[in-house]
Design a protein around this motif. Structure first.
Motif, PDB file in Angstrom:
ATOM      1  N   ALA A 304      -4.416  -5.605   7.837  1.00  0.00           N
ATOM      2  CA  ALA A 304      -5.207  -4.339   7.655  1.00  0.00           C
ATOM      3  C   ALA A 304      -4.554  -3.003   8.370  1.00  0.00           C
ATOM      4  N   SER A 305      -3.764  -3.653   9.331  1.00  0.00           N
ATOM      5  CA  SER A 305      -2.733  -2.774  10.094  1.00  0.00           C
ATOM      6  C   SER A 305      -1.548  -1.926   9.468  1.00  0.00           C
ATOM      7  N   ILE A 306      -1.198  -2.895   8.436  1.00  0.00           N
ATOM      8  CA  ILE A 306       0.103  -2.509   7.903  1.00  0.00           C
ATOM      9  C   ILE A 306       0.391  -1.235   7.382  1.00  0.00           C
ATOM     10  N   VAL A 307      -0.692  -0.702   6.663  1.00  0.00           N
ATOM     11  CA  VAL A 307      -0.154   0.379   5.987  1.00  0.00           C
ATOM     12  C   VAL A 307      -0.501   1.627   6.848  1.00  0.00           C
ATOM     13  N   PRO A 308      -1.136   1.725   7.969  1.00  0.00           N
ATOM     14  CA  PRO A 308      -1.174   2.939   9.049  1.00  0.00           C
ATOM     15  C   PRO A 308       0.128   2.827   9.971  1.00  0.00           C
ATOM     16  N   VAL A 309       0.763   1.492  10.012  1.00  0.00           N
ATOM     17  CA  VAL A 309       1.960   1.421  10.942  1.00  0.00           C
ATOM     18  C   VAL A 309       3.031   1.748   9.964  1.00  0.00           C
ATOM     19  N   LEU A 310       3.022   1.315   8.689  1.00  0.00           N
ATOM     20  CA  LEU A 310       4.200   1.683   7.977  1.00  0.00           C
ATOM     21  C   LEU A 310       4.395   3.004   7.755  1.00  0.00           C
ATOM     22  N   ASN A 311       3.126   3.929   7.737  1.00  0.00           N
ATOM     23  CA  ASN A 311       3.333   5.304   7.923  1.00  0.00           C
ATOM     24  C   ASN A 311       4.103   6.074   9.112  1.00  0.00           C
ATOM     25  N   PHE A 313       6.201   3.976  10.808  1.00  0.00           N
ATOM     26  CA  PHE A 313       7.533   3.616  11.007  1.00  0.00           C
ATOM     27  C   PHE A 313       8.392   4.497   9.911  1.00  0.00           C
ATOM     28  N   LEU A 314       7.532   4.993   8.939  1.00  0.00           N
ATOM     29  CA  LEU A 314       8.381   5.750   7.837  1.00  0.00           C
ATOM     30  C   LEU A 314       8.988   6.913   8.580  1.00  0.00           C
ATOM     31  N   ILE A 315       8.096   7.576   9.399  1.00  0.00           N
ATOM     32  CA  ILE A 315       8.427   8.910  10.131  1.00  0.00           C
ATOM     33  C   ILE A 315       9.614   8.782  11.239  1.00  0.00           C
ATOM     34  N   MET A 316       9.560   7.437  12.089  1.00  0.00           N
ATOM     35  CA  MET A 316      10.509   7.231  12.851  1.00  0.00           C
ATOM     36  C   MET A 316      11.736   6.917  12.128  1.00  0.00           C
ATOM     37  N   LEU A 317      11.582   6.221  10.815  1.00  0.00           N
ATOM     38  CA  LEU A 317      12.836   5.843   9.970  1.00  0.00           C
ATOM     39  C   LEU A 317      13.509   7.166   9.637  1.00  0.00           C
ATOM     40  N   GLN A 392       6.934   4.212  20.416  1.00  0.00           N
ATOM     41  CA  GLN A 392       5.674   3.964  21.287  1.00  0.00           C
ATOM     42  C   GLN A 392       4.490   4.238  20.101  1.00  0.00           C
ATOM     43  N   VAL A 393       4.387   5.380  19.742  1.00  0.00           N
ATOM     44  CA  VAL A 393       3.396   5.892  18.597  1.00  0.00           C
ATOM     45  C   VAL A 393       3.294   4.780  17.501  1.00  0.00           C
ATOM     46  N   SER A 394       4.289   4.183  17.119  1.00  0.00           N
ATOM     47  CA  SER A 394       4.155   3.098  16.022  1.00  0.00           C
ATOM     48  C   SER A 394       3.307   1.911  16.744  1.00  0.00           C
ATOM     49  N   VAL A 395       3.716   1.635  17.637  1.00  0.00           N
ATOM     50  CA  VAL A 395       2.917   0.378  18.409  1.00  0.00           C
ATOM     51  C   VAL A 395       1.728   0.614  18.957  1.00  0.00           C
ATOM     52  N   ALA A 396       1.231   2.131  19.049  1.00  0.00           N
ATOM     53  CA  ALA A 396       0.033   2.280  19.407  1.00  0.00           C
ATOM     54  C   ALA A 396      -1.087   2.504  18.270  1.00  0.00           C
ATOM     55  N   VAL A 397      -0.271   2.839  17.029  1.00  0.00           N
ATOM     56  CA  VAL A 397      -0.959   2.764  15.887  1.00  0.00           C
ATOM     57  C   VAL A 397      -1.335   1.383  15.407  1.00  0.00           C
ATOM     58  N   LEU A 398      -0.425   0.441  15.734  1.00  0.00           N
ATOM     59  CA  LEU A 398      -0.598  -0.888  15.277  1.00  0.00           C
ATOM     60  C   LEU A 398      -1.710  -1.527  16.149  1.00  0.00           C
TER      61      LEU A 398
END
Length: 509
Positions: A304-311, A313-317, A392-398
């Motif tokens: 369930a956390s994949i989609v928000p984390v992918l968003n 990660f996309l910004i970071m990428l 860190q934002v990506s980890v926090a979102v996860l």
């Protein structure tokens, strides 16, 4: 039932569970063809009976009343004490559960009884299927003591199980038996232990890989033998699982399908095909996730956390790719090994993201010892923006989504348990589905009154302004309302016959 009869001796016969057991051997069961009770078919089923009880039954008016309860090989029938006319019956094959009411259920039940002084202890409930003769009705019975109640529940459960097994094929009966054993905690624990042992063997094999290059060694033969044994055991376990959950239930379970793929590939490796055996052996440990509820809950929360984390990660990428393009533009000549092309720049930045502190080929200082501002600002800004902030934002979102979904799963499980608790103790009117249909979507009291009037006219077939029980039940059938109303239920609706000699009058509110 014999023990209950013995315990009931000497107690008040109007309040005790007096049981008469017929000990004669009975012939093989014939199929029951009970019709809906009518004026010409209200007698109790013919003997032999399993038991003839005097119990307290919660009537439609929510009062405990003494009733004669006759248990046959096919039904549980209710009648007035000392009378042979059947008031209501429950087919045994349509009973879903017979349970003791726990303490919390008894407190909930006591709130729904009109006579507050009536005790609700030592009560049990009988649940029926929603699409059967009793339309999902629940029947509440009461014994004198807790011991009598427990013995009665045990014996009734035995009778219901026997009636249910007589209606299914021998294949289905054996399948249910195997399924019950396979899903037991002991069998599942043994299977999980074997999977774990197989994983440990795979680790040992990987550690001793250099010693296994010589296939003639005894150690290589030992690992081959262990792999063969584990493969056969897991193949047998898969066949048992397939038989126990044949076939739709097996195919709809994703973990069972995963087991089938892994075991099938493992069986293929025993043949002449050259497949990565060690990888397949290591994959077997993933089957553990399907064995434990806690592990499955973690996987569900991660999914369930994949989609928000992918968003995130996309910004970071995107930011990292911008820095890679900048690195190629500014430092391709200074550091061709790291920034000579876009892919090399991405790899160098990934090394920074994973923990490296600097790109060695980028000089931090000039030849005169002064700070080289270009590479320094490039690397430090990347570390601050990407590593310190976006990562860190990506980890926090996860973590946030993982925790929230875990809480939702726990709350859903708690609500399910609470709903089951309320459902066991809930006492509803036999016409509650009809009342719910009336209340749905009404705007005001006038609209509700109009709906009630139209409903009464639809039920009152002869138009005399009054309803008898037969007329009421036939009207419900015409409306396609799956509602089961027994004689005591109708008498309770008519206030124990005080309204026009047991008839429902439209003018009475």
């Amino acid at each position: 039932l014999r023990k209950i009869k013995k315990n009931c001796q000497g107690s008040d016969t109007s309040m005790a569970a007096a049981i008469i057991i017929n000990n004669k051997k009975r012939a093989r069961r014939a199929k029951l063809a009970l019709e809906e009770p009518t004026a010409n078919n209200t007698l109790l089923p013919p003997q032999p009976w399993e038991a003839d009880l005097i119990l307290r039954v919660l009537s439609g008016g929510r009062h405990w009343q003494s009733r004669r309860v006759v248990v046959t090989r096919d039904v549980i029938a209710f009648a007035y004490v000392g009378d042979n006319n059947m008031l209501d019956y429950v087919p045994l094959c349509e009973i879903t559960a017979i349970e003791n009411l726990e303490q919390g259920d008894q407190r909930s039940l006591s709130k729904l009884i009109f006579e507050k002084s009536v005790s609700v202890s030592n009560a049990l409930q009988i649940q029926t299927v929603s699409d059967g003769h009793n339309s999902g009705r629940k029947y509440f019975l009461q014994a004198d003591t807790d011991v009598q109640r427990n013995q009665l529940v045990t014996e009734l459960q035995r009778v219901v199980r026997r009636a249910s097994t007589e209606l299914i094929s021998s294949f289905k009966r054996r399948q249910m038996y195997v399924k019950r054993i396979y899903n037991s905690n002991a069998v599942q624990s043994v299977a999980a232990l074997l999977i774990l042992l197989n994983f440990i063997v795979s680790i040992a094999e990987a550690q001793l890989q250099s010693s296994l290059d010589n296939h003639t060694s005894s150690l290589a033969s030992l690992f081959d033998l262990l792999n063969f044994a584990f493969t056969i055991v897991f193949a047998v376990e898969l066949l048992v699982n397939l038989y126990a959950h044949w076939l739709r239930e097996f195919l709809l379970n994703s973990w069972s399908c995963f087991d089938a793929v892994v075991v099938t590939l493992s069986l293929v490796t025993l043949g002449p095909l050259d497949l990565p055996i060690s990888v397949l052996r290591a994959l077997r440990v993933l089957r553990l996730f399907g064995r434990f509820r806690s592990l499955k809950r973690i996987l569900a929360a991660l999914s369930a956390s994949i989609v928000p984390v992918l968003n995130a990660f996309l910004i970071m990428l995107i930011v990292a790719m911008i820095y890679a393009i900048m690195g190629v533009s500014f430092f391709s000549e200074m550091a061709p090994a790291e920034f000579g092309a876009f892919d090399r720049a991405c790899l160098s930045l990934f090394r920074l993201t994973s923990g490296e502190t600097w790109v060695d080929s980028l000089d931090k200082y000039r030849e005169d010892g002064s700070l080289n501002y270009g590479p320094t600002l490039f690397v430090t800004s990347y570390i601050v923006i990407v590593v310190w902030v976006l990562l860190q934002v990506s980890v926090a979102v996860l973590l946030d989504n993982f925790v929230n979904h875990t809480i939702k799963l726990e709350e859903a499980e708690k609500r399910r348990l609470q709903a089951e608790q309320r459902n066991r103790a809930e006492v509803t009117s036999p016409i509650e589905p009809l009342l719910a249909r009336l209340l749905k979507g009404h705007t005001d009291d006038a609209d509700l009154s109009a709906k009630i009037s139209r409903l009464y006219q639809a039920l009152d077939k002869n138009g005399d302004g009054m309803l008898t029980k037969d007329e009421f039940c036939e009207g419900l059938k015409r409306l396609d309302a799956r509602i089961h109303v027994s004689e005591p239920d109708f008498q309770a609706l008519a206030q124990s016959g005080a309204l026009h000699n047991g008839r429902l009058d439209q003018g009475i509110s």
